[in-house]
Design a protein around this motif. Structure first.
Motif, PDB file in Angstrom:
ATOM      1  N   ASP A   1      65.273   8.926  18.020  1.00 12.11           N
ATOM      2  CA  ASP A   1      63.860   9.019  18.396  1.00 12.11           C
ATOM      3  C   ASP A   1      63.116   7.753  18.009  1.00 12.11           C
ATOM      4  OD1 ASP A   1      64.203  11.466  19.455  1.00 12.11           O
ATOM      5  OD2 ASP A   1      63.529  12.581  17.658  1.00 12.11           O
ATOM      6  N   ARG A  40      58.904   4.159  29.136  1.00  8.70           N
ATOM      7  CA  ARG A  40      59.281   5.521  28.793  1.00  8.70           C
ATOM      8  C   ARG A  40      60.540   5.936  29.546  1.00  8.70           C
ATOM      9  NH1 ARG A  40      55.732   8.286  25.888  1.00  8.70           N
ATOM     10  NH2 ARG A  40      53.726   7.507  26.634  1.00  8.70           N
ATOM     11  N   LYS A  41      60.537   5.553  30.807  1.00  5.64           N
ATOM     12  CA  LYS A  41      61.669   5.881  31.667  1.00  5.64           C
ATOM     13  C   LYS A  41      62.951   5.242  31.113  1.00  5.64           C
ATOM     14  CE  LYS A  41      63.409   7.829  35.065  1.00  5.64           C
ATOM     15  NZ  LYS A  41      63.442   9.272  34.936  1.00  5.64           N
ATOM     16  N   SER A  85      64.104   7.030  28.063  1.00  7.46           N
ATOM     17  CA  SER A  85      64.735   8.320  28.279  1.00  7.46           C
ATOM     18  C   SER A  85      66.095   8.159  28.950  1.00  7.46           C
ATOM     19  CB  SER A  85      63.802   9.258  29.050  1.00  7.46           C
ATOM     20  OG  SER A  85      64.103   9.251  30.415  1.00  7.46           O
ATOM     21  N   ASN A  86      66.235   7.126  29.778  1.00  9.22           N
ATOM     22  CA  ASN A  86      67.568   6.867  30.352  1.00  9.22           C
ATOM     23  C   ASN A  86      68.587   6.538  29.264  1.00  9.22           C
ATOM     24  OD1 ASN A  86      66.715   7.307  32.929  1.00  9.22           O
ATOM     25  ND2 ASN A  86      66.416   5.119  33.416  1.00  9.22           N
ATOM     26  N   TYR A 142      68.356   7.310  26.211  1.00  4.51           N
ATOM     27  CA  TYR A 142      68.531   8.491  25.386  1.00  4.51           C
ATOM     28  C   TYR A 142      69.599   9.407  25.975  1.00  4.51           C
ATOM     29  CZ  TYR A 142      67.016  11.886  21.909  1.00  4.51           C
ATOM     30  OH  TYR A 142      66.956  12.709  20.832  1.00  4.51           O
ATOM     31  N   SER A 143      69.525   9.619  27.275  1.00  7.85           N
ATOM     32  CA  SER A 143      70.509  10.546  27.813  1.00  7.85           C
ATOM     33  C   SER A 143      71.896   9.896  27.884  1.00  7.85           C
ATOM     34  CB  SER A 143      70.082  11.129  29.166  1.00  7.85           C
ATOM     35  OG  SER A 143      69.810  10.090  30.065  1.00  7.85           O
TER      36      SER A 143
END
Ligand code: GTP
Length: 613
Positions: free
Chosen positions: A381, A522-523, A526-527, A529-530
């Protein structure tokens, strides 16, 4: 009866074996045969004539003389009757190859051997000297000569000797199998005789006491010992025997034993007081009576002795099997023993891993709980916060911001994230390492066969721990390599399948430029992150595989392989060191083995006599 004669010989031999094998009764916690065998013990005050009686029974001078306490160790004297015409000789147990035909040398050896044990200190010692005399002129008999009871210590001897002697003598005469030859000089008040006082105490009924009255020739003119010798004054179960030994003057004049025996016979035959008792007096008669009595005692005791022997053999064998076999002496057998012990340990260790014994399940616990929990706690995070994504991507872009997708930015963000996986990977390796170490420790403790060998235990522990250390290194390399592999080539498909950002509407206004940037980063976050989540799932499955492959499987297959190689190079002496036993245990086994040997030979002796009947 010929067979009874051989029984005495048998008991003689067993007694001899007892002494050879260290069984002379007393306070060991081993079963003792010595105490079950009947023996004749000579007791009396100092100068009561003990030595003289013994010598005339044997018909030889061979005992040390002198002032003070001369007899300071028990002398176990075994008389073996040989065939007529054979030469007489003495033989000491501590000098088995030497035949003493000169009896003055026997005397000297008794003196020397006494001093060897007690030093010149004139102390006493309870360790017996064992002397056998082979002669046609003796009857088969075992006699034990003990230090004379005394009331005062003589010059040069410690005060405590008075008590020490009494304790030693008592320890012999207390035994119910002891036949007491109580020597009292006739020229003394019998009421104060040390020998009689002691024998009354330990044998109140007089069943096993033979009263012997010496120095009958030294009684005051006009007195005699008829009341005693006829059993009225001091009644015993066995008749009293009167004796006349050589006087000090006779000894000085070198009157030999044959002459002395003749003189004794004449004394009784010609005595107006004792003439009627002549056939039951004298040292030769005493020897015959003792021998006869001994035979009847042996006959009566034989069943009890046999059952004692059988019971003790069982006990000793049980204890020995409990103590384990004794360690082999040749190198080959030692190597074999060591390998067997290692295998025993290895078997138990494997049971811990494979199930059957607890512990292996805790390794699964590492994979099932510890690793996933550690993976969940990784600080993605923070790493993928908008702020950090913006920072990393911008730095990667340099002066020219990216146009479509920040290739470099992605790489850096992903590399940074993947780096975090190293921690949980190493932690899993370490956790399993400690579990394995603990299992080794427990397995060693649970290997019953190893208990005797503290040195080998320590060596196995060291070898196993060294091996586990190697496995841990290997496992670390492998798991970290798997983490590195994840960053060396990224899964292309993952990114291809990401939904493309489609610009909706026309050109963004300047106020919406900020909004664009924010949702863009942000995108990206999150990419990444996954993607990292996908890698985490993979590693959660593959790290356990690597750990098991490198550590658990290796431990099962080759924990002691290096140790075996080293063993093969060791010399006999080094192998023996590995099999160093607990010294107390070794000692105990040795004692048991010796005692067992004694009982078995005793059983054989008795069997052979019984079968000959
Ligand atoms: N006249 C005579 N003298 C004897 C007789 N018995 C022993 N003696 C003498 O008494 C002395 C002591 O005899 P030992 O046989 O040495 O007595 P012991 O009891 O063995 O003495 P320690 O071993 O010193 O206690 C010696 O001088 C013997 O010659 C005996 O029956 N008659």
């Amino acid at each position: 009866m010929a067979t009874m004669e051989s029984l005495i010989v048998t008991v003689n031999r067993i007694q001899r074996a007892c002494t050879v094998l260290g069984d002379h009764g007393g306070d060991t916690n081993l079963p003792t045969l010595w105490e079950a065998l009947p023996s004749v013990v000579v007791v009396g005050g100092q100068s009561s004539g003990k030595s003289s009686v013994l010598e005339s029974i044997v018909g030889r001078d061979f005992l040390p003389r002198g002032s003070g306490i001369v007899t300071r160790r028990p002398l176990v004297l075994q008389l073996h009757k040989t065939e007529r015409g054979l030469q007489e000789y003495g033989e000491f147990l501590h000098l088995p190859k030497k035949k003493f035909t000169d009896f003055s040398m026997v005397r000297k050896e008794i003196q020397d051997e006494t001093d060897r044990m007690t030093g010149k200190s004139k102390q006493i010692s309870p360790v017996p000297i064992h002397l056998s005399i082979y002669s046609p002129n003796v009857v088969n008999l075992t006699l034990i000569d003990l230090p004379g009871l005394t009331k005062v210590a003589v010059e040069g001897q410690p005060e405590s000797i008075v008590q020490d002697i009494e304790i030693m003598v008592r320890s012999y005469v207390e035994k119910p199998n002891c036949i007491i030859l109580a020597i009292t000089p006739a020229n003394q008040d019998i009421a104060t005789s040390d020998a009689m006082k002691l024998s009354r105490e330990v044998d109140p009924t007089g069943e096993r006491t033979f009263g012997v009255l010496t120095k009958l020739d030294l009684m005051d003119k006009g007195t005699n010992a008829i009341d005693v010798l006829e059993g009225r004054a001091y009644p015993l179960q066995h008749p009293w025997v009167g004796i006349v030994n050589r006087s000090q003057a006779d000894i000085k004049k070198n009157v030999d034993m044959i002459a002395s025996r003749r003189k004794e016979r004449e004394f009784f035959a010609s005595s107006p007081d004792y003439g009627h008792l002549a056939s039951k007096m004298g040292s030769e008669y005493l020897a015959k009576v003792l021998s006869k009595h001994l035979k009847s005692v042996i006959r009566a005791r034989l069943p009890a002795i046999t059952s004692l022997i059988n019971k003790s053999i069982e006990e000793l064998e049980a204890e020995l099997s409990h103590l384990g076999r004794s360690v082999a002496v040749d190198a080959g057998a030692q190597l074999y023993t060591i390998l067997e012990l290692c295998r025993a340990f290895d078997r138990i260790f494997k049971e811990h891993l494979d199930g059957g014994r607890p512990g292996g399940d805790r390794i699964y616990g590492v994979f099932d709980h510890q690793l996933p929990a550690a993976l969940r706690k990784l600080p993605f995070d923070r790493h993928l916060s908008l702020q950090n994504v913006r920072k990393v991507v911008s730095e990667a872009d340099g002066y020219q911001p990216h146009l479509i997708a920040p290739e470099q930015g992605y790489r850096r963000l992903i590399d940074g994230a993947l780096n975090y996986f190293r921690g949980p990977a190493e932690a899993s390796v370490d956790a399993v390492h400690f579990l394995l170490k603990e299992l080794v420790r427990r397995s060693i403790a649970e290997t019953q066969e190893l208990k005797r060998f503290p040195t080998l235990q320590a060596e196995i522990a060291a070898a196993a721990s060294e091996a586990l250390e190697r496995f841990r290194e290997e496992s670390k390399k492998t798991t970290l390599r798997m983490v590195d592999m994840e960053s060396s080539y990224l899964t292309v498909d993952f990114f291809r399948k990401l939904p493309q950002e489609v610009e909706k509407g026309g050109n963004p206004t300047s106020s919406s430029a900020d909004r664009y940037a924010e949702s863009h980063f942000r995108k990206i976050g999150s990419n990444v992150y996954s993607y990292v989540g996908m890698v985490s799932d993979t590693l959660r499955n593959t790290i356990p595989k690597a750990v098991v492959y490198c550590q658990v499987r290796e431990a099962k297959q080759s924990l002691l392989d290096h140790f075996y190689i080293q063993l093969g190079k060791k010399e006999g002496k080094q192998l023996a060191q590995l099999l160093d036993e607990d010294p107390a245990l070794m000692e105990r086994r040795q004692q048991c083995v010796k005692r067992l040997e004694l009982y078995k030979s005793a059983r054989d002796e008795i069997d052979s006599v019984l079968w000959a009947r």
